[in-house]
Design a protein around this motif. Structure first.
Motif, PDB file in Angstrom:
ATOM      1  N   ALA A  79       0.837  -1.204   0.000  1.00 56.60           N
ATOM      2  CA  ALA A  79       0.000   0.000   0.000  1.00 56.60           C
ATOM      3  C   ALA A  79       0.870   1.251   0.000  1.00 56.60           C
ATOM      4  O   ALA A  79       0.587   2.216  -0.713  1.00 56.60           O
ATOM      5  N   LEU A  80       1.938   1.232   0.789  1.00 55.68           N
ATOM      6  CA  LEU A  80       2.853   2.374   0.825  1.00 55.68           C
ATOM      7  C   LEU A  80       3.540   2.561  -0.531  1.00 55.68           C
ATOM      8  O   LEU A  80       3.642   3.674  -1.036  1.00 55.68           O
ATOM      9  N   ALA A  81       3.969   1.457  -1.124  1.00 58.54           N
ATOM     10  CA  ALA A  81       4.641   1.521  -2.420  1.00 58.54           C
ATOM     11  C   ALA A  81       3.693   2.010  -3.523  1.00 58.54           C
ATOM     12  O   ALA A  81       4.128   2.611  -4.505  1.00 58.54           O
ATOM     13  N   ALA A  82       2.399   1.765  -3.342  1.00 58.69           N
ATOM     14  CA  ALA A  82       1.415   2.174  -4.350  1.00 58.69           C
ATOM     15  C   ALA A  82       1.097   3.667  -4.300  1.00 58.69           C
ATOM     16  O   ALA A  82       0.516   4.207  -5.237  1.00 58.69           O
ATOM     17  N   LEU A  83       1.482   4.333  -3.209  1.00 56.29           N
ATOM     18  CA  LEU A  83       1.232   5.775  -3.109  1.00 56.29           C
ATOM     19  C   LEU A  83       2.074   6.517  -4.144  1.00 56.29           C
ATOM     20  O   LEU A  83       3.179   6.077  -4.482  1.00 56.29           O
ATOM     21  N   PRO A  84       1.561   7.652  -4.620  1.00 57.10           N
ATOM     22  CA  PRO A  84       2.411   8.478  -5.483  1.00 57.10           C
ATOM     23  C   PRO A  84       3.702   8.841  -4.739  1.00 57.10           C
ATOM     24  O   PRO A  84       3.697   9.015  -3.510  1.00 57.10           O
ATOM     25  N   ALA A  85       4.798   8.930  -5.456  1.00 60.20           N
ATOM     26  CA  ALA A  85       6.123   9.128  -4.856  1.00 60.20           C
ATOM     27  C   ALA A  85       6.161  10.310  -3.901  1.00 60.20           C
ATOM     28  O   ALA A  85       6.700  10.203  -2.788  1.00 60.20           O
ATOM     29  N   LYS A  86       5.596  11.434  -4.291  1.00 60.70           N
ATOM     30  CA  LYS A  86       5.628  12.623  -3.420  1.00 60.70           C
ATOM     31  C   LYS A  86       4.829  12.406  -2.138  1.00 60.70           C
ATOM     32  O   LYS A  86       5.245  12.833  -1.068  1.00 60.70           O
ATOM     33  N   GLU A  87       3.686  11.724  -2.232  1.00 58.88           N
ATOM     34  CA  GLU A  87       2.865  11.463  -1.045  1.00 58.88           C
ATOM     35  C   GLU A  87       3.567  10.478  -0.112  1.00 58.88           C
ATOM     36  O   GLU A  87       3.560  10.643   1.107  1.00 58.88           O
ATOM     37  N   ARG A  88       4.190   9.441  -0.694  1.00 58.35           N
ATOM     38  CA  ARG A  88       4.936   8.460   0.107  1.00 58.35           C
ATOM     39  C   ARG A  88       6.091   9.141   0.828  1.00 58.35           C
ATOM     40  O   ARG A  88       6.293   8.940   2.020  1.00 58.35           O
ATOM     41  N   GLU A  89       6.825   9.996   0.112  1.00 59.06           N
ATOM     42  CA  GLU A  89       7.949  10.717   0.707  1.00 59.06           C
ATOM     43  C   GLU A  89       7.465  11.638   1.836  1.00 59.06           C
ATOM     44  O   GLU A  89       8.075  11.701   2.900  1.00 59.06           O
ATOM     45  N   ARG A  90       6.346  12.344   1.608  1.00 57.30           N
ATOM     46  CA  ARG A  90       5.794  13.229   2.636  1.00 57.30           C
ATOM     47  C   ARG A  90       5.403  12.432   3.886  1.00 57.30           C
ATOM     48  O   ARG A  90       5.696  12.832   5.009  1.00 57.30           O
ATOM     49  N   LEU A  91       4.765  11.272   3.693  1.00 57.82           N
ATOM     50  CA  LEU A  91       4.345  10.433   4.814  1.00 57.82           C
ATOM     51  C   LEU A  91       5.552   9.940   5.620  1.00 57.82           C
ATOM     52  O   LEU A  91       5.554  10.005   6.851  1.00 57.82           O
ATOM     53  N   ILE A  92       6.585   9.479   4.933  1.00 62.16           N
ATOM     54  CA  ILE A  92       7.781   8.978   5.633  1.00 62.16           C
ATOM     55  C   ILE A  92       8.492  10.116   6.354  1.00 62.16           C
ATOM     56  O   ILE A  92       8.939   9.953   7.498  1.00 62.16           O
ATOM     57  N   TRP A  93       8.574  11.289   5.741  1.00 62.43           N
ATOM     58  CA  TRP A  93       9.195  12.425   6.424  1.00 62.43           C
ATOM     59  C   TRP A  93       8.374  12.844   7.642  1.00 62.43           C
ATOM     60  O   TRP A  93       8.939  13.222   8.675  1.00 62.43           O
ATOM     61  N   GLN A  94       7.054  12.757   7.551  1.00 60.22           N
ATOM     62  CA  GLN A  94       6.212  13.090   8.708  1.00 60.22           C
ATOM     63  C   GLN A  94       6.449  12.100   9.844  1.00 60.22           C
ATOM     64  O   GLN A  94       6.525  12.496  11.009  1.00 60.22           O
ATOM     65  N   MET A  95       6.600  10.812   9.522  1.00 58.87           N
ATOM     66  CA  MET A  95       6.911   9.818  10.553  1.00 58.87           C
ATOM     67  C   MET A  95       8.256  10.132  11.203  1.00 58.87           C
ATOM     68  O   MET A  95       8.384  10.087  12.425  1.00 58.87           O
ATOM     69  N   ARG A  96       9.254  10.442  10.387  1.00 61.25           N
ATOM     70  CA  ARG A  96      10.576  10.802  10.928  1.00 61.25           C
ATOM     71  C   ARG A  96      10.462  11.998  11.866  1.00 61.25           C
ATOM     72  O   ARG A  96      11.024  12.008  12.956  1.00 61.25           O
ATOM     73  N   TYR A  97       9.752  13.011  11.411  1.00 59.76           N
ATOM     74  CA  TYR A  97       9.594  14.226  12.211  1.00 59.76           C
ATOM     75  C   TYR A  97       8.911  13.907  13.544  1.00 59.76           C
ATOM     76  O   TYR A  97       9.353  14.354  14.596  1.00 59.76           O
ATOM     77  N   ASP A  98       7.844  13.128  13.519  1.00 51.51           N
ATOM     78  CA  ASP A  98       7.130  12.765  14.745  1.00 51.51           C
ATOM     79  C   ASP A  98       8.028  11.959  15.686  1.00 51.51           C
ATOM     80  O   ASP A  98       8.003  12.144  16.905  1.00 51.51           O
ATOM     81  N   LEU A  99       8.842  11.055  15.125  1.00 53.35           N
ATOM     82  CA  LEU A  99       9.713  10.224  15.954  1.00 53.35           C
ATOM     83  C   LEU A  99      10.886  11.003  16.547  1.00 53.35           C
ATOM     84  O   LEU A  99      11.424  10.619  17.588  1.00 53.35           O
ATOM     85  N   LEU A 100      11.273  12.102  15.917  1.00 55.40           N
ATOM     86  CA  LEU A 100      12.376  12.914  16.444  1.00 55.40           C
ATOM     87  C   LEU A 100      12.105  13.421  17.855  1.00 55.40           C
ATOM     88  O   LEU A 100      13.029  13.672  18.620  1.00 55.40           O
ATOM     89  N   PHE A 101      10.850  13.584  18.209  1.00 56.67           N
ATOM     90  CA  PHE A 101      10.496  14.145  19.508  1.00 56.67           C
ATOM     91  C   PHE A 101      10.235  13.076  20.564  1.00 56.67           C
ATOM     92  O   PHE A 101       9.779  13.377  21.663  1.00 56.67           O
ATOM     93  N   GLN A 102      10.554  11.833  20.259  1.00 60.54           N
ATOM     94  CA  GLN A 102      10.451  10.745  21.223  1.00 60.54           C
ATOM     95  C   GLN A 102      11.795  10.581  21.934  1.00 60.54           C
ATOM     96  O   GLN A 102      12.813  11.089  21.486  1.00 60.54           O
TER      97      GLN A 102
END
Length: 146
Positions: A79-102
């Protein structure tokens, strides 16, 4: 300079950690791979099937690491691989950003946009190792997995 721990100090630390995990009903198994002084498998919360390890790496004589990993199911990877490249990249960067504050370190595996798993670690040095600090590190890793 890293203090050199004796085999007895490492054994005492392993036994102390094992005892705490047994007291809390979290202990599962123990192993000693070549690259580690010890590895203790645990489950948190107890009886949930969520596994973690408490390890002491060779070459880091005064360091304990709480380690856990979440793996994406194949359906989620697709499902992640099926996302458009820009949306997948945005989602992964958002996860990274959220995890930075843990309070745990994390590593997305493999790097790049082909997300398969995320590793979480929390380091505790011998001079700060208490039952409370170990349990806090375990809880923090668990919160990252959520």
């Amino acid at each position: 300079m890293i203090p050199s721990m004796t085999e007895q100090e490492i054994t005492n630390t392993r036994e102390k950690i094992r005892g705490w995990l047994v007291q809390e009903g979290l202990f599962k198994a123990e192993d000693q791979p070549e690259h580690l002084y010890f590895q203790i498998a645990a489950e948190f919360p107890a009886k949930t099937g969520r596994h973690l390890s408490v390890i002491q790496p060779r070459g880091h004589e005064d360091l304990i690491v709480v380690f856990s990993r979440i793996r994406l199911a194949e359906a989620h990877q697709k499902a992640l691989a099926a996302l458009p490249a820009k949306e997948r990249e945005r989602l992964i960067w958002q996860m990274r950003y959220d995890l930075l504050f843990q309070d745990c370190s994390f590593e997305i595996e493999p790097g790049g946009g082909n997300l398969q798993s995320i590793r979480f670690t929390r380091e505790i040095y011998y001079d700060g190792l208490t039952k409370n600090e170990l349990m806090q590190a375990i809880r923090n890793n668990f919160k990252c997995e959520l």
